[in-house]
Design an enzyme around this catalytic site. Sequence first.
Site, mmCIF file in Angstrom:
data_model
loop_
_atom_site.group_PDB
_atom_site.id
_atom_site.type_symbol
_atom_site.label_atom_id
_atom_site.label_comp_id
_atom_site.label_asym_id
_atom_site.label_seq_id
_atom_site.Cartn_x
_atom_site.Cartn_y
_atom_site.Cartn_z
ATOM 1 N N ARG A 97 0.896 -1.136 -0.053
ATOM 2 C CA ARG A 97 -0.013 -0.142 0.080
ATOM 3 C C ARG A 97 0.882 1.174 0.097
ATOM 4 O O ARG A 97 1.780 1.440 0.798
ATOM 5 C CB ARG A 97 -0.805 0.108 1.264
ATOM 6 C CG ARG A 97 -1.841 -0.831 1.281
ATOM 7 C CD ARG A 97 -2.987 -0.418 2.246
ATOM 8 N NE ARG A 97 -2.535 -0.125 3.580
ATOM 9 C CZ ARG A 97 -3.430 0.367 4.456
ATOM 10 N NH1 ARG A 97 -4.475 0.290 4.473
ATOM 11 N NH2 ARG A 97 -2.923 0.654 5.764
ATOM 12 N N THR A 111 -1.524 7.533 -0.358
ATOM 13 C CA THR A 111 -2.560 7.234 -1.316
ATOM 14 C C THR A 111 -3.686 6.196 -0.540
ATOM 15 O O THR A 111 -4.808 5.899 -0.821
ATOM 16 C CB THR A 111 -2.580 7.015 -2.735
ATOM 17 O OG1 THR A 111 -2.025 5.768 -2.905
ATOM 18 C CG2 THR A 111 -1.975 8.246 -3.252
ATOM 19 N N ASP A 118 0.581 -3.508 12.144
ATOM 20 C CA ASP A 118 0.852 -3.983 10.729
ATOM 21 C C ASP A 118 1.255 -5.306 10.817
ATOM 22 O O ASP A 118 2.457 -5.626 11.595
ATOM 23 C CB ASP A 118 2.198 -2.986 10.552
ATOM 24 C CG ASP A 118 2.757 -3.119 8.744
ATOM 25 O OD1 ASP A 118 2.902 -4.422 8.790
ATOM 26 O OD2 ASP A 118 2.571 -2.087 8.367
ATOM 27 N N ASP A 128 4.951 -6.290 9.414
ATOM 28 C CA ASP A 128 6.133 -5.846 10.477
ATOM 29 C C ASP A 128 6.032 -6.780 11.641
ATOM 30 O O ASP A 128 7.005 -7.240 12.262
ATOM 31 C CB ASP A 128 5.870 -4.470 10.749
ATOM 32 C CG ASP A 128 6.391 -3.561 9.754
ATOM 33 O OD1 ASP A 128 7.213 -3.795 8.672
ATOM 34 O OD2 ASP A 128 6.006 -2.394 9.620
HETATM 35 C C1 PRP Z 1 -1.035 -4.865 4.341
HETATM 36 C C2 PRP Z 1 -1.741 -6.098 4.403
HETATM 37 C C3 PRP Z 1 -2.636 -6.172 3.177
HETATM 38 C C4 PRP Z 1 -2.855 -4.535 3.030
HETATM 39 C C5 PRP Z 1 -4.439 -4.474 3.749
HETATM 40 O O1 PRP Z 1 0.088 -5.006 3.669
HETATM 41 O O2 PRP Z 1 -1.067 -7.670 4.491
HETATM 42 O O3 PRP Z 1 -1.709 -6.529 1.856
HETATM 43 O O4 PRP Z 1 -1.980 -3.953 3.878
HETATM 44 O O5 PRP Z 1 -4.717 -3.055 3.297
HETATM 45 P P1 PRP Z 1 -5.774 -2.694 2.298
HETATM 46 O O6 PRP Z 1 -7.013 -3.601 2.490
HETATM 47 O O7 PRP Z 1 -6.207 -1.267 2.656
HETATM 48 O O8 PRP Z 1 -5.344 -2.819 0.913
HETATM 49 P P2 PRP Z 1 1.107 -3.642 3.148
HETATM 50 O O9 PRP Z 1 0.681 -3.057 1.992
HETATM 51 O O10 PRP Z 1 1.259 -3.281 4.569
HETATM 52 O O11 PRP Z 1 2.405 -4.673 2.700
HETATM 53 P P3 PRP Z 1 3.292 -5.601 3.306
HETATM 54 O O12 PRP Z 1 2.461 -6.790 3.609
HETATM 55 O O13 PRP Z 1 4.298 -5.861 2.256
HETATM 56 O O14 PRP Z 1 3.848 -5.127 4.751
HETATM 57 N N1 URA Z 2 -2.578 -3.307 6.878
HETATM 58 C C1 URA Z 2 -1.889 -3.956 8.348
HETATM 59 O O1 URA Z 2 -1.232 -4.705 8.277
HETATM 60 N N2 URA Z 2 -2.747 -3.354 9.295
HETATM 61 C C2 URA Z 2 -3.835 -2.811 9.068
HETATM 62 O O2 URA Z 2 -4.230 -2.327 10.051
HETATM 63 C C3 URA Z 2 -4.100 -2.259 8.019
HETATM 64 C C4 URA Z 2 -3.403 -2.579 6.787
#
Ligand code: PRP
Ligand code: URA
Length: 208
Positions: A103, A107, A199, A202
């Site tokens: 994400r 945005t 997160d 993380d």
């Molecule tokens: C997180 C999560 C989803 C997304 C959800 O990933 O694992 O993929 O956010 O958010 P959304 O419904 O608003 O799209 P992130 O973008 O943080 O990436 P990562 O898993 O690489 O940390």
């Molecule tokens: N992605 C995450 O990992 N946690 C949230 O709460 C939203 C998006």
Amino acid sequence: MNGLNIIQHPLVQHKLTFLRDRNTPHTDFRRLTRELTGFMLYEVMKDFPLQEIEVETPLIKTKTQVLAREISIVLILRAGLGMVDGLLDLVPSARVGHVGLYRDEKTLHPVEYYVKLPQNLSETDVIIIDPMLATGGSAVDAIHLVKESGAKTIRFVCMVAAPEGVRNLRSKHSDVPIYTAALDERLNENGYILPGLGDAGDRLFGTK
Ligand code: PRP
Ligand code: URA
């Protein structure tokens, strides 16, 4: 809501509590994610079709049943990695596809960086996994990619969903049921789920 399945099994809810706790270290977070996903799979697959086959027990031949179709798991990188072993523990023959999305922090729109899917998606039951359904942008894009590759039977499995994400996903892909351990209250101004669990990527990988 139609198409939304909240899995209330006590073991799922028990493990989710420790995932939410900020004091749970990443080692435990990883183990709990894997275990919780495995328990969710019982519910996700409860109406998967079976076919009859014949086996020979040590005593006689008998008719019995096996899953009728192959299963494909498609994980959204990176946090979906934390769930995949929970499914493979139970369905070791599943093929695994990867969709890389992150994400954009400003945005909140998903940015695609990697896609590798099994070739025969149209002949399999597809389970898409990502622990968090927040705005729903990542899930909507991942489902779109999987459909473009021919998938017809798709389920989306997460651990925590926000109402905003559920509405978004259901409006764009009304044919895809959602399975979650919890439907939380809302998103905060940064697009994080409240109360949520922070997160997921993380916390799984210890990167913050
Ligand atoms: C997180 C999560 C989803 C997304 C959800 O990933 O694992 O993929 O956010 O958010 P959304 O419904 O608003 O799209 P992130 O973008 O943080 O990436 P990562 O898993 O690489 O940390
Ligand atoms: N992605 C995450 O990992 N946690 C949230 O709460 C939203 C998006």
